[in-house]
Design an enzyme around this catalytic site. Structure first.
Site, short mmCIF file in Angstrom:
data_model
loop_
_atom_site.label_atom_id
_atom_site.label_comp_id
_atom_site.label_asym_id
_atom_site.label_seq_id
_atom_site.Cartn_x
_atom_site.Cartn_y
_atom_site.Cartn_z
N ASP A 114 -8.31 19.53 6.50
CA ASP A 114 -9.36 18.57 6.84
C ASP A 114 -8.94 17.68 8.01
OD1 ASP A 114 -11.89 18.33 5.83
OD2 ASP A 114 -11.27 17.39 3.96
N GLN A 132 -12.51 17.25 -1.51
CA GLN A 132 -13.88 16.94 -1.09
C GLN A 132 -14.14 15.44 -1.24
OE1 GLN A 132 -15.94 19.06 0.33
NE2 GLN A 132 -17.71 17.69 0.44
N LYS A 183 -18.33 26.34 1.08
CA LYS A 183 -16.99 26.51 1.65
C LYS A 183 -16.29 27.69 0.97
CE LYS A 183 -16.58 21.66 2.97
NZ LYS A 183 -16.06 20.32 2.70
N1 GUN Z 1 -17.51 15.40 2.59
C1 GUN Z 1 -18.43 15.55 3.56
N2 GUN Z 1 -17.90 16.21 4.62
C2 GUN Z 1 -16.61 16.47 4.30
C3 GUN Z 1 -15.53 17.13 4.99
O1 GUN Z 1 -15.64 17.58 6.12
N3 GUN Z 1 -14.36 17.19 4.31
C4 GUN Z 1 -14.20 16.64 3.08
N4 GUN Z 1 -13.02 16.74 2.49
N5 GUN Z 1 -15.17 16.04 2.41
C5 GUN Z 1 -16.37 15.96 3.03
#
Ligand code: GUN
Length: 284
Positions: free
Chosen positions: A117, A94, A50
């Protein structure tokens, strides 16, 4: 006939190139902050990807790495600090979080305007009411993939396997907004295979490698595999596996996403898009 194997990396590149082109014209770089708690290797890998993409599109990015035993008060305090900062447009925590942290409380603390998110209750609620706010990245990525092969979903039967807050529930809500007829299956569903066989669009978001067999798939269906399980091979190497038995499914489906290289890159691309949307709204 073999299914079309959808190139998620190419579609993601189209999205991130468009984000980068717009960022280049902006007076201030959008700022994305990522908080990661603990040392789960898969989560660290996702966050690195990311951050790398955020830098490539021209964002200012900041990563806050915290030890696994960090208190909830500490995490909430950091989120509040990021909420107050002018230079931060997007905040991503996350998941999954260690057990001492209440995920819903953590999500509720992120300013909804910076919730890239799309997991804050306000944004989740807006999605179910059809007002497009910040949409969770994985379902949005899946929808873009589906639209690349079926431009109009009106009347299609879409089946979503899995009902998590992060993928399954928002995926079903988005498909409903696209005028699909949506069935959601979950752990208590009696005959998931039977339901899947009626799906024009099948999205699996479970995390069980090989769950979806070729016999579950309607001929020419569009199959979207959100699963990303890390499976150790007999030789000790670790592979990322989807929920769908790809070798079987590719012989039946009309189009299918591979794992890796399908949904994963689109999730990151949609995070970039959400950060741009949040930044533009804050700068307006
Ligand atoms: N963990 C796995 N996929 C995601 C996501 O799309 N966002 C977040 N914050 N954590 C994740």
């Amino acid at each position: 006939m073999q299914a079309e194997v959808i190139d998620g990396r190419r579609l993601a590149r189209e999205v991130t190139d468009a984000v980068a082109a717009e960022v280049a014209t902006m007076a201030r770089k959008p700022g994305l902050a990522v908080i990661i708690v603990g040392d789960d290797p898969a989560s660290h890998l996702y966050v690195r990807n990311k951050v790398r993409t955020a830098e490539r599109v021209g964002f200012k990015s900041e990563t806050i790495r915290l030890p696994a035993d960090t208190s909830e008060a500490d995490v909430l305090g950091r989120i509040n600090w990021l909420n107050s900062r002018e230079d931060i447009d997007g905040i991503l925590v996350q998941l999954p979080l260690p057990p001492q942290l209440n995920t819903l409380r953590v999500m509720a603390t992120v300013d909804p305007a910076k919730d890239v998110d799309g997991l804050h209750a306000l944004n989740a609620g807006k999605l179910t009411q059809g007002s497009r706010a910040l949409i969770p990245c994985t379902p949005m990525g899946c929808l873009k993939i589906i639209r690349s092969v079926i431009p109009d979903l009106t009347g299609c039967h879409a089946v979503v396997i899995g009902a998590s807050n992060i993928v399954g529930k928002p995926m079903a809500a988005l498909l409903l907004e696209e005028n699909a007829t949506v069935t959601q299956t979950h752990i208590h569903t009696r005959d998931t295979q039977f339901i899947c066989r009626g799906a024009d669009i099948l999205v699996s978001a479970v995390g069980k490698p090989g769950l979806v067999k070729g016999s579950w798939i309607k001929p020419r269906a569009v199959v979207i595999d959100v699963g990303t399980s890390r499976v150790e091979q007999p030789d000790g190497t670790v592979l990322t596996k989807g929920d769908v038995d790809f070798d079987e499914a590719v012989k039946v489906a009309g189009a299918i996403t591979p794992v890796p290289g399908g949904v994963g890159p689109m999730t990151i691309a949609c995070l970039m898009e959400n950060t741009l949307i949040a930044a533009k709204a804050r700068m307006a």
